[in-house]
Design a protein around this motif. Structure first.
Motif, short mmCIF file in Angstrom:
data_model
loop_
_atom_site.label_atom_id
_atom_site.label_comp_id
_atom_site.label_asym_id
_atom_site.label_seq_id
_atom_site.Cartn_x
_atom_site.Cartn_y
_atom_site.Cartn_z
N LEU A 415 55.43 33.92 -52.56
CA LEU A 415 54.37 33.24 -51.82
C LEU A 415 54.95 32.71 -50.52
N LEU A 416 54.47 33.27 -49.40
CA LEU A 416 55.02 32.90 -48.10
C LEU A 416 54.32 31.67 -47.54
N GLU A 417 54.92 31.09 -46.53
CA GLU A 417 54.41 29.85 -45.95
C GLU A 417 53.06 30.05 -45.28
N ASN A 418 52.80 31.26 -44.76
CA ASN A 418 51.53 31.52 -44.07
C ASN A 418 50.44 31.97 -45.03
N ASP A 419 50.62 31.73 -46.32
CA ASP A 419 49.66 32.05 -47.38
C ASP A 419 49.59 33.54 -47.70
N SER A 420 50.53 34.33 -47.17
CA SER A 420 50.61 35.73 -47.59
C SER A 420 51.31 35.80 -48.94
N ILE A 421 50.95 36.84 -49.71
CA ILE A 421 51.49 36.99 -51.05
C ILE A 421 52.11 38.39 -51.18
N TYR A 422 53.35 38.43 -51.69
CA TYR A 422 54.01 39.72 -51.93
C TYR A 422 54.27 39.84 -53.43
N GLU A 423 53.85 40.97 -54.00
CA GLU A 423 54.08 41.26 -55.42
C GLU A 423 54.93 42.51 -55.52
N GLY A 424 56.14 42.36 -56.04
CA GLY A 424 57.05 43.50 -56.13
C GLY A 424 58.48 43.01 -56.25
N ASN A 425 59.41 43.86 -55.86
CA ASN A 425 60.83 43.53 -55.95
C ASN A 425 61.32 43.01 -54.60
N SER A 474 41.14 32.41 -54.03
CA SER A 474 41.87 32.67 -55.26
C SER A 474 43.21 33.34 -54.99
N ILE A 475 43.34 33.98 -53.81
CA ILE A 475 44.60 34.63 -53.46
C ILE A 475 45.55 33.64 -52.83
N THR A 476 45.08 32.87 -51.89
CA THR A 476 45.96 31.98 -51.13
C THR A 476 46.39 30.76 -51.93
N LYS A 477 45.70 30.48 -53.04
CA LYS A 477 46.04 29.30 -53.83
C LYS A 477 46.50 29.69 -55.23
N VAL A 478 47.35 30.70 -55.29
CA VAL A 478 47.90 31.14 -56.57
C VAL A 478 48.72 30.01 -57.19
N GLN A 479 48.56 29.80 -58.49
CA GLN A 479 49.30 28.76 -59.20
C GLN A 479 50.36 29.40 -60.09
N PRO A 661 52.07 9.26 -56.37
CA PRO A 661 52.55 9.70 -55.04
C PRO A 661 52.82 11.20 -54.98
N GLU A 662 53.56 11.73 -55.96
CA GLU A 662 53.87 13.16 -55.97
C GLU A 662 52.63 14.00 -56.26
N LEU A 663 51.80 13.53 -57.19
CA LEU A 663 50.61 14.29 -57.57
C LEU A 663 49.61 14.38 -56.42
N PHE A 664 49.36 13.26 -55.76
CA PHE A 664 48.38 13.28 -54.67
C PHE A 664 48.89 14.08 -53.47
N MET A 665 50.20 14.11 -53.26
CA MET A 665 50.76 14.96 -52.21
C MET A 665 50.45 16.42 -52.48
N LEU A 666 50.55 16.84 -53.74
CA LEU A 666 50.21 18.22 -54.09
C LEU A 666 48.74 18.50 -53.85
N TYR A 667 47.87 17.54 -54.19
CA TYR A 667 46.44 17.70 -53.93
C TYR A 667 46.17 17.82 -52.43
N MET A 668 46.85 17.02 -51.64
CA MET A 668 46.65 17.10 -50.18
C MET A 668 47.09 18.45 -49.63
N LEU A 669 48.22 18.97 -50.12
CA LEU A 669 48.69 20.27 -49.65
C LEU A 669 47.76 21.39 -50.10
N TYR A 670 47.25 21.27 -51.33
CA TYR A 670 46.38 22.31 -51.87
C TYR A 670 45.06 22.39 -51.09
N HIS A 671 44.53 21.25 -50.68
CA HIS A 671 43.23 21.21 -49.99
C HIS A 671 43.40 20.90 -48.50
N GLU A 672 44.54 21.27 -47.96
CA GLU A 672 44.84 20.92 -46.57
C GLU A 672 43.86 21.57 -45.60
N LYS A 673 43.57 22.85 -45.77
CA LYS A 673 42.70 23.54 -44.82
C LYS A 673 41.27 23.01 -44.89
#
Length: 842
Positions: A415-425, A474-479, A661-673
């Protein structure tokens, strides 16, 4: 014959002084004259009587207190005889006391005489000893003030220390002579354990007296054989001792408490300044410090741990000579269970938080490679990454792979920083290799074979699909990690310690090593100890396990239980407080810093929920044990659904601040856009004055709280900007002041009530807002409240709120708030899309 000199006596009365008689000599040799005072009185009575007959007027005045019926002789006898009698009685009392004191002095003198005789005998025995001993022993033992108290040649005794030929008891040391060898023991560190026969009993008595006097620092003149109160020396003693040739104790100085000849719960100091207690199989089990010098260099491994049978067992802190520090659990000197290993040095900084088995990293754990700026979250085997794992980098890139002995195998997800996803080796330096599929953030996909030739960059041969022109959430927010690391198998080592403590019946000796140190033995130790789970602070609850179990029984009602648990979770001594502290450290090690990645949000969220369920389960175990020990009826076993509800209602609101603190930071990053779009919409809406905004939002005019303003056709703005629905706006702004989802929902309900109250005041009657009226009014309040990260707030409430609120009033209001949030976003998306199409038109 007794002769008494009586000087001039004066007797006072209310009429003044009366002077009687001159010096008289009284002969008391006659049988009837036992009282010289009475003889004197009878002799002098006649002249005095004649004197008073000639002075009747003065006599009447002197005897004014007496009645006329009283005869003058009787009155004079009463006035003159009684004071003299009392005076003589005082002298008699003084003489009696003097006689008793002389008797005591006589007895003390006899005791002193006996003691002097005893001391002289000791001096003679000591003088004879110096002549009988060899020159070497005499030179070693002979000290001018030292006295011999007993010699085994005179009174035989058996010593259990080796084969002893002779035992000498001095007033300061005990000497054992074995051939040409000689051992001496300071009496302050001598414990006597003798048999009941006559001769050893004498030795035991003399030893006890000598030890007691050595501890007191003075001789208190006891007679040999005399029973005295408190003659037995104390079993626990505080004393300083320097080990001279005692093996690994050599050159160490111990200052502290001793128990039956063994150091007990204090410090041993070596010349370089290191402190420790050397735990040994013969020493009392419990907390101790072991300092092991390294042979190669002037450094030490310092083990501060709980010991049992000479081995580390339970919780401990080990500071190794290479600057690495381990804080966690041991079993038989091996790291076992949950623990943290950290090297803060600049050269190779790292930190491991997780499970240990047989002194190696095994099971679920988190590794921070601070040099590479990476964090590995996953499975370990024999100190190697082995199994499923997630790697998160400082740049925000993360990937999930399968590892085999530290090497990546098979394909994975990158999972890249620009929300691109690579599946492979791909390689460890994140280079695409072989077959793979790259999905861009706009939905385009590139599937084919990737290669990276030197100097030519990344090359691919495959198919590019551009049919999708919008981003798929669903692609850009893979868990990651949800299926690979079941939440019930994470941090099992922390729960195992608590369960072991619980299954043992909460024994006090096991509770001491459960999670942290209970004993601070000195100021130096307190400075050097680093606490993992037991940072000290003001304690509102007792840490004694019997008090804990007693209070659990007393606080079973919901309101009382919440107050009690709130204090327990803040305590560094309460078992539940220690458990929560351990879970907090594990959570921070995973999701803080580098681990703050939006692709880990669901892992973190389900972990917090599981913490609440597990803590409630362990609380139920403690309560069951407390009721069982008190013989009270046991509580009914809860089914899974009821237990989960209690975890949400009782435990989650109390523990959530530790992870927020840690949990809400994750929520902020997840819903940043989404939050960025929402914030842009809020900025645009804030430019409108009140009336214009109410018009834009289609709020019915009869609900506007502006009827008192006179407006013209050209005056389409509010004269009092941002004052409409002010109370509701201020109420909604409190949403960010609490971390409890339940309290956030209560704030939302209060906001709704404030809106409805304002509308009722405007229409001058009770007005229940239908959904069509509520949404535009709520959107107005949301736009004026300007809450940042509202999307993160809404989703956190939705994910962690009490399940029983679903479908109720709270759920309805939360849904209304979500509609406002999404509507503001939608307007901004439409605005951006219109701008993009206009830009493409030419």
């Amino acid at each position: 014959m007794v002769k008494v000199n009586i000087q001039t006596l004066r007797f006072s009365s209310k009429f003044g002084s009366v002077k009687l008689g001159q010096e008289q000599r009284l002969d008391t040799t006659k049988r009837g004259d036992a009282c010289p005072v009475m003889n004197w009185y009878l002799v002098d009575w006649k002249p005095c009587s004649e004197f008073w007959k000639t002075h009747k007027t003065a006599l009447k005045q002197f005897l004014a207190d007496f009645t006329s019926e009283t005869s003058i002789p009787v009155a004079l006898h009463t006035v003159l005889h009684k004071p003299l009698r009392d005076h003589v009685q005082q002298y008699a009392l003084i003489l009696t006391r003097l006689s008793e004191a002389i008797g005591k002095v006589t007895r003390l003198f006899i005791l002193l005489q006996s003691f002097i005789s005893q001391v002289l005998d000791e001096a003679c025995l000591t003088k004879a000893l110096w002549k009988s001993l060899g020159h070497k022993l005499t030179e070693w033992l002979c000290v001018p003030e030292r006295r011999l108290l007993e010699d085994s040649k005179n009174l035989p005794v058996f010593a259990s220390v080796g084969r002893t030929n002779r035992v000498l008891l001095f007033d300061d040391i005990l000497v054992l002579i074995q051939g040409n060898n000689c051992q001496s023991f300071d009496l302050k560190l001598v414990w006597v354990d003798g048999s009941g026969s006559e001769k050893p009993a004498v030795w035991q008595w003399k030893l006890n007296q000598a030890v007691r006097q050595a501890l007191n620092g003075k001789r208190d003149f006891p007679l040999w054989g005399e029973a005295r109160e408190g003659s037995e020396p104390p079993v626990h003693r505080c004393f300083k001792y320097v080990f001279r040739a005692e093996g690994r104790f050599k050159n160490a100085a111990y200052e502290g408490e001793w128990y039956w000849g063994k150091p007990h719960d204090s410090l041993v100091k070596w010349p370089p300044g290191y402190y420790s207690i050397i735990p040994d199989g013969e020493l009392i089990p419990g907390f101790g410090i072991c300092l092991v010098p390294l042979l190669s260099e002037d450094r030490y491994d310092c083990y501060k741990c709980h010991w049992c049978e000479g081995k580390m067992r339970g919780y401990g802190i080990c500071e190794y000579g290479n600057e690495t520090v381990y804080k966690g659990y041991f079993n038989d000197n091996l790291r076992q269970g949950f623990g943290i290993l950290e090297n803060p040095s600049v050269e190779q900084p790292f930190k491991y938080t997780g499970q240990w088995d047989n002194d190696k990293k095994n099971g679920y754990g988190v590794w921070d490679d601070k040099d590479r700026g990476e964090r590995y979250i996953g499975i370990w085997q024999d100190d190697h990454r082995h199994g499923q794992g997630i790697v998160v980098t400082q740049s925000g890139v993360c990937y999930q792979r399968t590892f085999h002995v530290d090497k990546m195998v098979g394909s994975g997800i990158l999972l890249l920083e620009n929300d691109s996803i690579y599946e492979g080796n791909f390689t460890r330096d994140l280079t695409f290799v072989g077959k793979g599929k790259l999905t861009f953030s706009n939905g385009f996909t590139l599937e084919g074979t990737f290669s990276n030739k030197s100097g030519q960059g990344l090359q691919t041969q495959g198919i590019l699909n551009t049919s999708s022109d919008q981003q798929d959430a669903s692609i850009t927010k893979v868990q990651l990690g949800l299926d690979e690391f079941p939440v019930e198998k994470r941090w099992q080592g922390i729960y195992d310690q608590f369960l072991g403590f619980l299954h043992s019946g909460c024994k006090e000796e096991m509770e001491e090593s459960f999670t942290g140190f209970h004993i601070q033995t000195s100021r130096e130790l307190r400075k050097s100890q680093e606490y993992l789970f037991c940072e000290r602070g003001p304690e509102d609850v007792s840490g004694k396990i019997e008090d804990v179990l007693e209070e659990l029984v007393q606080h079973q009602e919901l309101e009382s239980l919440q107050c009690y648990l709130q204090k327990a979770f803040k305590s560094s001594l309460h078992p539940l407080g220690k458990l929560l502290k351990a879970l907090t450290f594990a959570f921070q090690a995973t999701y803080s810093g580098i681990g703050a990645n939006k692709h880990l949000l669901n892992m973190a969220q389900e972990e917090v929920k599981y913490y609440a369920k597990k803590i409630w389960e362990l609380y139920q175990g403690l309560l069951h044990l407390a009721l069982e020990q008190k013989g009270q009826p046991l509580a009914e076993t809860e089914d899974g659904e009821k237990s989960d509800l209690n975890a949400y209602r009782v435990i989650l609101p109390l523990i959530l601040p530790c992870f927020y603190p840690e949990l809400f930071m994750l929520y902020m990053l997840y819903h940043e856009k989404e939050d960025d779009l929402y914030c842009q919409g809020i900025v645009d809406l804030s430019l409108f004055p009140d009336i214009k905004l109410l018009e834009v939002l289609d709020v019915q005019k009869h609900l506007w709280p502006l009827k008192d303003l006179t407006l013209t056709t050209n005056q389409r703005r509010s004269l009092v900007k941002d004052k409409c629905f002010l109370s509701a706006t201020e109420c909604l702004q409190k949403l960010i002041t609490t971390v409890d989802p339940r309290e956030k929902l209560e704030i939302l309900q209060k906001t709704y009530e404030e809106i409805e109250s304002t509308v009722s005041r405007v229409v001058e009657r009770d007005y229940k807002l239908p959904m069509d009226d509520l949404l535009p009014l709520l959107m107005y309040v949301v736009s004026r409240a300007r809450i940042q990260h509202l999307g993160a707030e809404i989703h956190l409430i939705r994910d962690l709120m009490d399940p029983t609120n679903e479908g109720g009033m709270y759920d309805f209001l939360l849904t209304a708030l979500e509609s406002c949030y999404e509507h503001i976003q939608k307007d901004m998306r439409l605005h951006q899309r219109e701008t993009w199409h206009v830009a493409r038109d030419p």
